[in-house]
Design a protein around this motif. Structure first.
Motif, PDB file in Angstrom:
ATOM      1  N   LEU A 199      74.734  65.495 120.213  1.00 37.19           N
ATOM      2  CA  LEU A 199      74.373  66.889 120.459  1.00 37.19           C
ATOM      3  C   LEU A 199      73.071  67.250 119.761  1.00 37.19           C
ATOM      4  N   VAL A 200      72.940  66.892 118.501  1.00 32.58           N
ATOM      5  CA  VAL A 200      71.718  67.204 117.750  1.00 32.58           C
ATOM      6  C   VAL A 200      70.522  66.483 118.352  1.00 32.58           C
ATOM      7  N   SER A 201      70.714  65.235 118.744  1.00 28.36           N
ATOM      8  CA  SER A 201      69.625  64.468 119.340  1.00 28.36           C
ATOM      9  C   SER A 201      69.142  65.116 120.633  1.00 28.36           C
ATOM     10  N   CYS A 202      70.087  65.572 121.465  1.00 25.21           N
ATOM     11  CA  CYS A 202      69.711  66.241 122.715  1.00 25.21           C
ATOM     12  C   CYS A 202      69.027  67.573 122.450  1.00 25.21           C
ATOM     13  N   ALA A 203      69.459  68.288 121.403  1.00 25.44           N
ATOM     14  CA  ALA A 203      68.807  69.561 121.045  1.00 25.44           C
ATOM     15  C   ALA A 203      67.351  69.316 120.652  1.00 25.44           C
ATOM     16  N   LEU A 204      67.105  68.264 119.881  1.00 26.65           N
ATOM     17  CA  LEU A 204      65.732  67.927 119.510  1.00 26.65           C
ATOM     18  C   LEU A 204      64.920  67.513 120.736  1.00 26.65           C
ATOM     19  N   LEU A 205      65.559  66.800 121.660  1.00 33.59           N
ATOM     20  CA  LEU A 205      64.861  66.407 122.885  1.00 33.59           C
ATOM     21  C   LEU A 205      64.484  67.629 123.719  1.00 33.59           C
ATOM     22  N   SER A 206      65.345  68.652 123.717  1.00 35.16           N
ATOM     23  CA  SER A 206      65.016  69.873 124.471  1.00 35.16           C
ATOM     24  C   SER A 206      63.791  70.564 123.878  1.00 35.16           C
ATOM     25  N   VAL A 207      63.659  70.503 122.550  1.00 29.87           N
ATOM     26  CA  VAL A 207      62.463  71.060 121.909  1.00 29.87           C
ATOM     27  C   VAL A 207      61.224  70.301 122.362  1.00 29.87           C
ATOM     28  N   MET A 208      61.306  68.975 122.366  1.00 26.82           N
ATOM     29  CA  MET A 208      60.178  68.163 122.823  1.00 26.82           C
ATOM     30  C   MET A 208      59.883  68.413 124.295  1.00 26.82           C
ATOM     31  N   SER A 209      60.927  68.675 125.085  1.00 19.38           N
ATOM     32  CA  SER A 209      60.724  68.955 126.501  1.00 19.38           C
ATOM     33  C   SER A 209      59.865  70.206 126.687  1.00 19.38           C
ATOM     34  N   TRP A 210      60.152  71.229 125.900  1.00 20.49           N
ATOM     35  CA  TRP A 210      59.342  72.456 125.963  1.00 20.49           C
ATOM     36  C   TRP A 210      57.900  72.173 125.545  1.00 20.49           C
ATOM     37  N   LEU A 211      57.723  71.405 124.473  1.00 17.08           N
ATOM     38  CA  LEU A 211      56.372  71.104 124.000  1.00 17.08           C
ATOM     39  C   LEU A 211      55.584  70.328 125.049  1.00 17.08           C
ATOM     40  N   TYR A 223      52.181  71.035 126.673  1.00 20.62           N
ATOM     41  CA  TYR A 223      51.159  70.075 126.236  1.00 20.62           C
ATOM     42  C   TYR A 223      51.518  68.694 126.799  1.00 20.62           C
ATOM     43  N   PRO A 224      51.194  68.435 128.054  1.00 16.29           N
ATOM     44  CA  PRO A 224      51.598  67.189 128.724  1.00 16.29           C
ATOM     45  C   PRO A 224      51.121  65.919 128.036  1.00 16.29           C
ATOM     46  N   ASN A 225      50.025  66.000 127.270  1.00 13.92           N
ATOM     47  CA  ASN A 225      49.499  64.807 126.618  1.00 13.92           C
ATOM     48  C   ASN A 225      50.422  64.274 125.530  1.00 13.92           C
ATOM     49  N   LEU A 226      51.398  65.081 125.117  1.00 14.03           N
ATOM     50  CA  LEU A 226      52.341  64.635 124.093  1.00 14.03           C
ATOM     51  C   LEU A 226      53.375  63.662 124.643  1.00 14.03           C
ATOM     52  N   ALA A 227      53.523  63.604 125.953  1.00 12.94           N
ATOM     53  CA  ALA A 227      54.581  62.795 126.560  1.00 12.94           C
ATOM     54  C   ALA A 227      54.351  61.311 126.309  1.00 12.94           C
ATOM     55  N   LEU A 228      55.415  60.608 125.954  1.00 12.97           N
ATOM     56  CA  LEU A 228      55.359  59.157 125.848  1.00 12.97           C
ATOM     57  C   LEU A 228      55.483  58.516 127.217  1.00 12.97           C
ATOM     58  N   LYS A 229      56.190  59.221 128.139  1.00 13.83           N
ATOM     59  CA  LYS A 229      56.333  58.727 129.505  1.00 13.83           C
ATOM     60  C   LYS A 229      55.166  59.249 130.326  1.00 13.83           C
ATOM     61  N   THR A 230      54.306  58.373 130.795  1.00 14.52           N
ATOM     62  CA  THR A 230      53.123  58.805 131.533  1.00 14.52           C
ATOM     63  C   THR A 230      52.991  58.149 132.902  1.00 14.52           C
ATOM     64  N   ASP A 231      53.938  57.311 133.308  1.00 21.70           N
ATOM     65  CA  ASP A 231      53.807  56.594 134.578  1.00 21.70           C
ATOM     66  C   ASP A 231      55.132  56.584 135.337  1.00 21.70           C
ATOM     67  N   PRO A 241      53.792  60.707 135.459  1.00 20.45           N
ATOM     68  CA  PRO A 241      54.063  61.857 134.596  1.00 20.45           C
ATOM     69  C   PRO A 241      55.051  62.811 135.261  1.00 20.45           C
ATOM     70  N   GLU A 242      55.956  63.383 134.462  1.00 21.56           N
ATOM     71  CA  GLU A 242      56.913  64.364 134.957  1.00 21.56           C
ATOM     72  C   GLU A 242      56.882  65.572 134.037  1.00 21.56           C
ATOM     73  N   ARG A 243      56.867  66.746 134.618  1.00 24.19           N
ATOM     74  CA  ARG A 243      56.771  67.968 133.829  1.00 24.19           C
ATOM     75  C   ARG A 243      57.980  68.107 132.902  1.00 24.19           C
ATOM     76  N   GLY A 244      57.717  68.307 131.609  1.00 22.32           N
ATOM     77  CA  GLY A 244      58.773  68.547 130.652  1.00 22.32           C
ATOM     78  C   GLY A 244      59.547  67.316 130.234  1.00 22.32           C
ATOM     79  N   ILE A 245      59.059  66.112 130.565  1.00 22.19           N
ATOM     80  CA  ILE A 245      59.769  64.880 130.234  1.00 22.19           C
ATOM     81  C   ILE A 245      58.982  64.137 129.154  1.00 22.19           C
ATOM     82  N   PHE A 246      59.574  64.063 127.966  1.00 21.64           N
ATOM     83  CA  PHE A 246      58.939  63.363 126.844  1.00 21.64           C
ATOM     84  C   PHE A 246      59.183  61.864 126.951  1.00 21.64           C
TER      85      PHE A 246
END
Length: 428
Positions: free
Chosen positions: A132-144, A148-156, A158-163
């Motif tokens: 649960l805590v891990s998913c909550a942190l992921l939701s924060v990163m999803s908003w960021l 700020y799309p350049n923060l995403a580790l997944k780039t190939d 690119p998907e909106r809101g997907i870290f």
């Protein structure tokens, strides 16, 4: 460090290595790390899971473990793995393809291990909280990442809101966490613990808000009402059901009006279907319909034992049409995006019987009223309904969500029932 200090440290380490309780705690820690890393990394989850299994070996009670494997809840997933191995014998695919197709089933062998361990461990709730805590942190990163799309580790691609990973996996996680929180929220409200209930409500809403305004899968849109319906039927009374239904309906209408992204996601259902039917376009829905139609034909050709493990791609290649106007029928795939059909094509009606036995037996396991019962039931129900549109029991991420969720919650439920039975015996 003095000689005495070194000797003391060495003695403590040796004593810990000889302690079954210490090894049990280590297994719990690696289970927590596995659950916490699953939303972020498949590699880390695999490493921590392997270490967890390794740490169980030194003090495993082999007789008790083998005895636990005789329970139907353990026999069924093992049987599916055995069937996948046996299916390699009558498959026409290459041996590489056959063994590759066995791999998605192997994770089911970990499920009986988790049931056995958390039947004995008191720390199953650690694993649940970690996820649960891990998913909550992921939701924060999803908003960021949404801003700020350049923060995403997944780039190939690119998907909106997907870290990391993809929007289907993320939606599965957020849906599970948000709906799972409904039970403790209701229990806390009944106990008049309003502050804690409010905190969990805010957390649940944060997952839903992310899915409404950032990204959500269409599978999640379909399954969320079903999951809430199951919760209402099990844990609410008539008046409460009416109130909650009205609130959810009002929230859905508000979200629909406020989120262009949500409307676009929902409208793609009709657009994809029209594009496939009228022009044969390889849309997401269109390809699924094409895969299902062809898979039913493959099942009819070998209805009892199927075509064998790893045969699916070869069958689709056999009936694929040349690429032209109707591109959807030219697609070749090894996964028909439906768990039942995935099993049916490879192992026929025998495979379907084993698959449904797994789901039914695990549903029956979670018939109680506690939090672990609710979480386990929710994991199974989510997997059953999302497997209408994907092969989620075999997919890495969703499959491990099922194995960990059912294994940990199931072990907790069995432990609680054994404790109740002992208390009853003492009181009789």
């Amino acid at each position: 460090m003095t000689a005495l200090a070194r000797e003391t440290t060495s003695h403590m380490l040796l004593r810990r290595l000889r302690s079954p309780a210490a090894w049990c705690e280590t297994v719990d820690i690696f289970a927590v790390l596995t659950a916490a890393s699953l939303p972020w990394s498949t590699s880390l989850a695999g490493i921590f899971n392997a270490l967890m299994l390794l740490c169980m070996v030194p003090f495993l009670d082999v007789r008790a473990f083998l005895q636990s494997l005789k329970r139907p809840i353990c026999v069924a997933p093992i049987a599916l793995v055995v069937l996948a191995l046996a299916g390699t014998l009558w498959s026409d695919a290459s041996w590489g393809a056959r063994l590759y197709a066995v791999n998605p089933t192997v994770k089911l062998l970990v499920l009986p291990v988790l049931l056995y361990h958390f039947e004995r461990s008191r720390r199953g709730h650690w694993v649940i909280v970690a996820f649960l805590v891990s998913c909550a942190l992921l939701s924060v990163m999803s908003w960021l990442v949404a801003f700020y799309p350049n923060l995403a580790l997944k780039t190939d691609p690119p998907e909106r809101g997907i870290f990391v990973k993809n929007y289907i996996d993320q939606s599965q996680e957020f849906t599970l966490c948000a709906v799972a929180l409904a039970y403790p929220i209701v229990m806390l409200l009944r106990q008049k613990c309003y502050w804690l209930a409010g905190l969990l409500t805010a957390l649940a809403l944060s997952f839903f808000v992310n899915m409404v305004f950032v990204v959500v899968s269409r599978t999640a849109l379909v399954t969320i009402p079903i999951l809430f319906g199951v919760f209402a039927l099990l844990h609410l009374k008539g008046r409460s059901i009416a109130i909650v239904a009205a609130v959810l309906l009002a929230g859905a209408v508000l979200a629909w009006q406020a989120s262009p992204h949500l409307r676009q996601t929902a409208e793609r259902f009709a657009r994809d279907y029209t594009g496939y039917v009228e022009r044969g376009e390889p849309t997401s829905m269109g390809m699924r319909l094409e895969f299902w139609r062809k898979s039913l034909g493959f099942f009819a050709e070998a209805p009892i034992f199927g075509h064998g493990t790893g045969s699916t791609r070869g069958l689709f290649q056999r009936v694929a049409t040349p690429r032209g106007q109707y591109q959807a029928s030219a697609e070749v795939i090894g996964n028909p995006h439906n768990q039942t059909l995935n099993v049916a094509v490879q192992w026929g009606a025998v495979g379907i019987a084993v698959l449904y036995a797994i789901w039914i037996l695990h549903l029956l396991l979670f018939r109680g009223e506690g939090l672990a019962d609710w979480i386990g039931l929710l994991v199974v129900v989510q997997n059953v309904f999302t497997s209408l549109f994907n092969s989620h029991l075999f997919d890495f991420h969703e499959g491990w969500m099922y194995v960990i969720g059912v294994g940990v919650a199931g072990g907790m439920v069995i432990r609680a029932r054994q404790a109740d039975a002992k208390a009853g015996d003492c009181g009789s």
